[in-house]
Design an enzyme around this catalytic site. Structure first.
Site, PDB file in Angstrom:
ATOM      1  N   LYS A  43      44.250  53.156 -75.791  1.00 32.75           N
ATOM      2  CA  LYS A  43      44.118  52.056 -76.714  1.00 32.75           C
ATOM      3  C   LYS A  43      42.701  51.480 -76.689  1.00 32.75           C
ATOM      4  CE  LYS A  43      48.538  50.792 -74.854  1.00 32.75           C
ATOM      5  NZ  LYS A  43      49.233  49.751 -74.068  1.00 32.75           N
ATOM      6  N   GLY A  44      41.952  51.813 -75.659  1.00 34.67           N
ATOM      7  CA  GLY A  44      40.682  51.137 -75.393  1.00 34.67           C
ATOM      8  C   GLY A  44      39.643  51.217 -76.489  1.00 34.67           C
ATOM      9  N   GLU A 100      35.754  57.157 -77.789  1.00 36.72           N
ATOM     10  CA  GLU A 100      36.329  56.627 -76.553  1.00 36.72           C
ATOM     11  C   GLU A 100      35.598  55.345 -76.141  1.00 36.72           C
ATOM     12  OE1 GLU A 100      38.555  56.095 -74.610  1.00 36.72           O
ATOM     13  OE2 GLU A 100      38.788  57.664 -73.090  1.00 36.72           O
ATOM     14  N   ASP A 104      34.103  57.825 -67.746  1.00 35.11           N
ATOM     15  CA  ASP A 104      34.054  57.454 -66.337  1.00 35.11           C
ATOM     16  C   ASP A 104      34.016  58.726 -65.486  1.00 35.11           C
ATOM     17  OD1 ASP A 104      34.231  55.823 -64.044  1.00 35.11           O
ATOM     18  OD2 ASP A 104      36.392  55.636 -64.175  1.00 35.11           O
ATOM     19  N   LYS A 132      29.551  55.808 -67.495  1.00 36.94           N
ATOM     20  CA  LYS A 132      29.253  55.560 -66.071  1.00 36.94           C
ATOM     21  C   LYS A 132      28.991  56.918 -65.404  1.00 36.94           C
ATOM     22  CE  LYS A 132      33.099  52.862 -65.206  1.00 36.94           C
ATOM     23  NZ  LYS A 132      33.928  51.812 -64.529  1.00 36.94           N
ATOM     24  N   PHE A 153      33.252  47.555 -63.083  1.00 35.53           N
ATOM     25  CA  PHE A 153      34.474  47.576 -63.887  1.00 35.53           C
ATOM     26  C   PHE A 153      34.338  46.532 -64.986  1.00 35.53           C
ATOM     27  CE2 PHE A 153      38.721  47.538 -65.370  1.00 35.53           C
ATOM     28  CZ  PHE A 153      39.101  48.868 -65.215  1.00 35.53           C
TER      29      PHE A 153
HETATM   30  P1  IMP Z   1      38.098  58.955 -66.954  1.00 34.83           P
HETATM   31  O1  IMP Z   1      39.155  59.937 -67.287  1.00 34.83           O
HETATM   32  O2  IMP Z   1      37.992  58.686 -65.487  1.00 34.83           O
HETATM   33  O3  IMP Z   1      36.747  59.269 -67.570  1.00 34.83           O
HETATM   34  O4  IMP Z   1      38.611  57.558 -67.468  1.00 34.83           O
HETATM   35  C1  IMP Z   1      38.473  57.126 -68.729  1.00 34.83           C
HETATM   36  C2  IMP Z   1      39.360  55.921 -68.953  1.00 34.83           C
HETATM   37  O5  IMP Z   1      39.402  55.058 -67.820  1.00 34.83           O
HETATM   38  C3  IMP Z   1      38.797  55.111 -70.063  1.00 34.83           C
HETATM   39  O6  IMP Z   1      39.321  55.519 -71.285  1.00 34.83           O
HETATM   40  C4  IMP Z   1      39.237  53.727 -69.699  1.00 34.83           C
HETATM   41  O7  IMP Z   1      40.507  53.492 -70.270  1.00 34.83           O
HETATM   42  C5  IMP Z   1      39.365  53.720 -68.206  1.00 34.83           C
HETATM   43  N1  IMP Z   1      38.208  53.050 -67.578  1.00 34.83           N
HETATM   44  C6  IMP Z   1      37.243  53.609 -66.822  1.00 34.83           C
HETATM   45  N2  IMP Z   1      36.337  52.722 -66.429  1.00 34.83           N
HETATM   46  C7  IMP Z   1      36.717  51.541 -66.961  1.00 34.83           C
HETATM   47  C8  IMP Z   1      36.164  50.208 -66.933  1.00 34.83           C
HETATM   48  O8  IMP Z   1      35.112  49.904 -66.353  1.00 34.83           O
HETATM   49  N3  IMP Z   1      36.871  49.280 -67.625  1.00 34.83           N
HETATM   50  C9  IMP Z   1      38.006  49.536 -68.301  1.00 34.83           C
HETATM   51  N4  IMP Z   1      38.550  50.766 -68.361  1.00 34.83           N
HETATM   52  C10 IMP Z   1      37.910  51.754 -67.693  1.00 34.83           C
END
Ligand code: IMP
Ligand code: MG
Length: 180
Positions: A43-44, A100, A104, A132, A153
């Site tokens: 949803k982000g 997206e 992360d 990040k 975060f």
């Molecule tokens: P990844 O699969 O680890 O790259 O995670 C991606 C998802 O983690 C993103 O779509 C976010 O929903 C969540 N996420 C990662 N870092 C943050 C943050 O700093 N704030 C809020 N959501 C985050």
């Protein structure tokens, strides 16, 4: 006034608007005269996507959504990704742009990119508002990035912690005491 759980502001509304405009200009240049399916990751991304889409001038742009889950309701990625909602359009032989909120570890986006390529998409690019890179576990890079940030975060403008704070009109750094 900042939300009481926010330590400091990272980007205000004006900076967000400028950042989204810069990304849109690049997408508009790259996809001019082409067909394009923008796929928001629920949803982000929804607030970012809604603002971005209104700045897209590519005539052949279409919209779809996907939802994956890797984070439960906490701040630590499980590394396991599963598709909660798949695209509803046919992506075969089409140029796709995944939108997206934040890149992360890369687990989610590398999985989604592979998934769309396996469905026969002609190309799959990634657009992320935040990146990040220090946290990366999978070798995935974004084609369009709003801002590269440290390992913080962040919440607001669609980004959540445990489903909260998506409604904040700015992006802020969450106080460590909230998630630790
Ligand atoms: P990844 O699969 O680890 O790259 O995670 C991606 C998802 O983690 C993103 O779509 C976010 O929903 C969540 N996420 C990662 N870092 C943050 C943050 O700093 N704030 C809020 N959501 C985050
Ligand atoms: Mg999220």
């Amino acid at each position: 006034m900042l939300h009481k759980d926010v330590f400091e502001e990272l980007m205000n509304e004006e900076e967000l608007d400028r950042t989204v405009s810069d990304i849109a200009a690049k997408i508009n240049a790259d996809y001019e005269g082409k067909e394009l399916v923008m796929i928001g990751v629920l949803k982000g991304s929804v607030i970012f996507l809604a603002d971005l889409l209104r700045k897209i001038t590519v005539d052949g742009v279409q919209l779809d959504f996907m939802q994956a889950s890797s984070y439960g309701s906490n701040a630590v990625s499980s590394g396991q990704v599963r598709i909660v909602k798949d695209v509803s359009c046919n992506v075969k032989e089409r140029d796709v742009l995944i939108v997206e909120d934040i890149l992360d570890t890369g687990n989610t986006l590398s999985f989604l990119k592979e998934h769309l390529l396996s469905k026969g998409a002609a190309s799959v690019r990634i657009c992320t508002l935040f990146d990040k890179p220090d946290r990366r576990k999978k070798p995935v890079t974004a084609d369009y990035t709003g801002r590269v940030i440290d390992d913080l975060f962040i919440v607001g403008y669609g980004l959540d912690y445990s489903e909260r704070y998506r409604n904040l009109p700015y992006v802020g750094v969450l106080k460590a005491e909230i998630y630790s």
